[in-house]
Structure formats: C-alpha cells, structure tokens
Design a protein around this motif. Structure first.
Motif, PDB file in Angstrom:
ATOM      1  N   ALA A 115       0.846  -1.195   0.000  1.00  0.00           N
ATOM      2  CA  ALA A 115       0.000   0.000   0.000  1.00  0.00           C
ATOM      3  C   ALA A 115       0.881   1.245   0.000  1.00  0.00           C
ATOM      4  CB  ALA A 115      -0.904   0.002   1.226  1.00  0.00           C
ATOM      5  N   PHE A 116       0.442   2.249  -0.771  1.00  0.00           N
ATOM      6  CA  PHE A 116       1.185   3.505  -0.884  1.00  0.00           C
ATOM      7  C   PHE A 116       0.204   4.659  -0.729  1.00  0.00           C
ATOM      8  CE2 PHE A 116       3.174   0.293  -3.494  1.00  0.00           C
ATOM      9  CZ  PHE A 116       4.513   0.367  -3.138  1.00  0.00           C
ATOM     10  N   LEU A 117       0.532   5.616   0.136  1.00  0.00           N
ATOM     11  CA  LEU A 117      -0.298   6.800   0.300  1.00  0.00           C
ATOM     12  C   LEU A 117      -0.229   7.636  -0.973  1.00  0.00           C
ATOM     13  CD1 LEU A 117      -2.076   8.389   2.276  1.00  0.00           C
ATOM     14  CD2 LEU A 117      -0.028   9.621   2.974  1.00  0.00           C
ATOM     15  N   SER A 118      -1.362   8.191  -1.371  1.00  0.00           N
ATOM     16  CA  SER A 118      -1.429   8.906  -2.634  1.00  0.00           C
ATOM     17  C   SER A 118      -2.413  10.065  -2.522  1.00  0.00           C
ATOM     18  CB  SER A 118      -1.899   7.938  -3.719  1.00  0.00           C
ATOM     19  OG  SER A 118      -2.183   8.597  -4.906  1.00  0.00           O
ATOM     20  N   TYR A 119      -2.162  11.120  -3.275  1.00  0.00           N
ATOM     21  CA  TYR A 119      -3.131  12.201  -3.398  1.00  0.00           C
ATOM     22  C   TYR A 119      -3.257  12.571  -4.868  1.00  0.00           C
ATOM     23  CZ  TYR A 119       1.075  15.112  -3.327  1.00  0.00           C
ATOM     24  OH  TYR A 119       2.301  15.651  -3.584  1.00  0.00           O
ATOM     25  N   CYS A 120      -4.346  13.248  -5.187  1.00  0.00           N
ATOM     26  CA  CYS A 120      -4.651  13.519  -6.586  1.00  0.00           C
ATOM     27  C   CYS A 120      -5.401  14.838  -6.695  1.00  0.00           C
ATOM     28  CB  CYS A 120      -5.511  12.372  -7.127  1.00  0.00           C
ATOM     29  SG  CYS A 120      -6.076  12.585  -8.803  1.00  0.00           S
ATOM     30  N   ILE A 121      -5.060  15.610  -7.725  1.00  0.00           N
ATOM     31  CA  ILE A 121      -5.851  16.779  -8.091  1.00  0.00           C
ATOM     32  C   ILE A 121      -6.301  16.582  -9.534  1.00  0.00           C
ATOM     33  CG2 ILE A 121      -4.815  18.412  -6.472  1.00  0.00           C
ATOM     34  CD1 ILE A 121      -3.089  19.449  -8.750  1.00  0.00           C
ATOM     35  N   SER A 122      -7.508  16.994  -9.813  1.00  0.00           N
ATOM     36  CA  SER A 122      -8.012  16.803 -11.176  1.00  0.00           C
ATOM     37  C   SER A 122      -9.043  17.867 -11.517  1.00  0.00           C
ATOM     38  CB  SER A 122      -8.598  15.399 -11.360  1.00  0.00           C
ATOM     39  OG  SER A 122      -9.600  15.126 -10.426  1.00  0.00           O
ATOM     40  N   GLY A 123      -9.230  18.015 -12.814  1.00  0.00           N
ATOM     41  CA  GLY A 123     -10.232  18.928 -13.337  1.00  0.00           C
ATOM     42  C   GLY A 123     -11.102  18.187 -14.329  1.00  0.00           C
ATOM     43  N   GLU A 124     -12.370  18.539 -14.341  1.00  0.00           N
ATOM     44  CA  GLU A 124     -13.328  17.835 -15.195  1.00  0.00           C
ATOM     45  C   GLU A 124     -14.166  18.841 -15.972  1.00  0.00           C
ATOM     46  OE1 GLU A 124     -15.851  14.447 -13.624  1.00  0.00           O
ATOM     47  OE2 GLU A 124     -17.321  16.068 -13.724  1.00  0.00           O
ATOM     48  N   LEU A 125     -14.357  18.562 -17.244  1.00  0.00           N
ATOM     49  CA  LEU A 125     -15.324  19.290 -18.059  1.00  0.00           C
ATOM     50  C   LEU A 125     -16.477  18.346 -18.346  1.00  0.00           C
ATOM     51  CD1 LEU A 125     -13.123  21.218 -20.646  1.00  0.00           C
ATOM     52  CD2 LEU A 125     -14.373  22.163 -18.699  1.00  0.00           C
ATOM     53  N   SER A 126     -17.694  18.853 -18.255  1.00  0.00           N
ATOM     54  CA  SER A 126     -18.859  18.011 -18.502  1.00  0.00           C
ATOM     55  C   SER A 126     -19.760  18.668 -19.534  1.00  0.00           C
ATOM     56  CB  SER A 126     -19.637  17.771 -17.202  1.00  0.00           C
ATOM     57  OG  SER A 126     -20.103  18.995 -16.676  1.00  0.00           O
ATOM     58  N   TYR A 127     -20.377  17.849 -20.349  1.00  0.00           N
ATOM     59  CA  TYR A 127     -21.368  18.316 -21.316  1.00  0.00           C
ATOM     60  C   TYR A 127     -22.695  17.673 -20.953  1.00  0.00           C
ATOM     61  CZ  TYR A 127     -23.911  19.335 -25.552  1.00  0.00           C
ATOM     62  OH  TYR A 127     -24.855  19.783 -26.433  1.00  0.00           O
ATOM     63  N   LYS A 128     -23.658  18.501 -20.585  1.00  0.00           N
ATOM     64  CA  LYS A 128     -24.958  18.018 -20.125  1.00  0.00           C
ATOM     65  C   LYS A 128     -25.825  17.624 -21.320  1.00  0.00           C
ATOM     66  CE  LYS A 128     -28.574  19.365 -16.916  1.00  0.00           C
ATOM     67  NZ  LYS A 128     -29.003  20.416 -16.000  1.00  0.00           N
ATOM     68  N   ILE A 129     -26.157  16.325 -21.401  1.00  0.00           N
ATOM     69  CA  ILE A 129     -27.009  15.810 -22.477  1.00  0.00           C
ATOM     70  C   ILE A 129     -28.476  16.022 -22.134  1.00  0.00           C
ATOM     71  CG2 ILE A 129     -27.727  13.724 -23.690  1.00  0.00           C
ATOM     72  CD1 ILE A 129     -24.840  12.755 -23.393  1.00  0.00           C
ATOM     73  N   ASN A 130     -28.839  15.667 -20.911  1.00  0.00           N
ATOM     74  CA  ASN A 130     -30.190  15.901 -20.420  1.00  0.00           C
ATOM     75  C   ASN A 130     -30.113  16.123 -18.911  1.00  0.00           C
ATOM     76  OD1 ASN A 130     -30.206  13.302 -19.162  1.00  0.00           O
ATOM     77  ND2 ASN A 130     -30.934  12.367 -21.052  1.00  0.00           N
TER      78      ASN A 130
END
Length: 169
Positions: A115-130
């Motif tokens: 096991a390894f400690l981990s961190y993450c940063i991320s960005g998301e773009l979304s396109y709304k279909i409905n």
C-alpha cells in the motif's frame, strides 16, 4: 479493500440522507483505451475510475461535494487499485451545457501486495445531455509513490486523461 469501503461508507452515510442529487461517474483512461502507455500495456487496457459525488453545500450555480473514488487498472505488471476520498467544487454552467469541476482527494494505491499513500488533483469538463446524463472528460495528476518504489522511476507524478459518463440520481 473491504475495510476501506466500510470506512468510506460510514463517513459518507450521513451525507447520502442529506443529499438529493447524488452523481455517479464511470470513466476509462483514454490513453490506455486508444493507444496503450508504451510500457507493455496495449490499447484496450482496462483502467476504470468510478466516483460517487454527494453534494453537501449547494449554492445558486455551484456546489461543493464529497466523494469516494475507486480506480482499477489491469496492467501487465500486476493490477493497480486506488481507493480515495475527497472533495470537489462544481460550476454547473460555464458556457451553455458545459460545466467544470475541480477535485482533490487522498487515498491509498495497492500494487504488488503493498500500500502507498497517494493524493490527486483533477479537473473535469462536462457536457450536459439531459437532466440526468453528462459526458465528461477528466485530466488528473496523481502522486504515485508506488512508481518510485516499485519501478525505480524518478517521477512521482502521473498525468492521466479519462473519458466517461456521469449520471444524476
């Protein structure tokens, strides 16, 4: 793994009863899907990222969420599993049907019975279909201490891009 899921569910269970707009996303790493990674993993290699986002602070056009996430990859050097919990800030609309989200999480990576400690940063773009369905694209930077330890690489950070869908419940 079971212990982590139990802890995450206990921490998040109060939020599930509070929240009405739960969002579930399922994504595949685009590079491993289309071209492979150049490290013996060919195209169509499975690398799935799943999140359950629970809004806790709702604003007029934005909201803050907490979420557990699970990432699983079936790699040639042994499978990769990452379990994390984090927070996100959602902007529902930046242009017409396009929204954006910033994520930060911390968790553990499991590889080769370690096991390894981990961190993450991320960005998301979304396109709304409905009202309930979005197409999403995510760019993430993950601290991968497992790479330094197991593969003796100098770079501890890995950039990944994911494509997928997000459903509102």
């Amino acid at each position: 793994m079971k212990k982590i899921l139990l802890i995450c569910s206990c921490i998040l269970s109060p939020f599930f009863s509070y929240s009405q707009n739960l969002e579930i996303s399922l994504q595949q790493d685009a590079r491993l899907l289309f071209i492979g990674d150049g490290k013996k993993n060919q195209a169509l290699t499975l690398n799935i990222l799943a999140k359950v986002e629970v809004p806790i602070i709702k604003l007029k056009n934005n909201h803050v969420s907490v979420y557990p996430s699970i990432e699983y990859a079936d790699l040639t050097g042994g499978n990769y599993q990452r379990y994390a919990i984090g927070g996100s800030y959602h902007v529902k609309k930046i242009y017409r049907n396009i929204g954006a989200t910033a994520f930060f999480d911390i968790g553990n990576i499991y590889r080769q019975n370690r096991a390894f400690l981990s961190y993450c940063i991320s960005g998301e773009l979304s396109y709304k279909i409905n009202r309930r369905l979005k197409i999403i694209a995510t760019q993430q930077v993950t601290h991968r201490n497992d790479l330094k330890t197991l593969s003796n690489t100098k770079n501890e950070f890995l950039i990944s891009g994911f494509l997928g869908i997000k459903c509102s419940l």
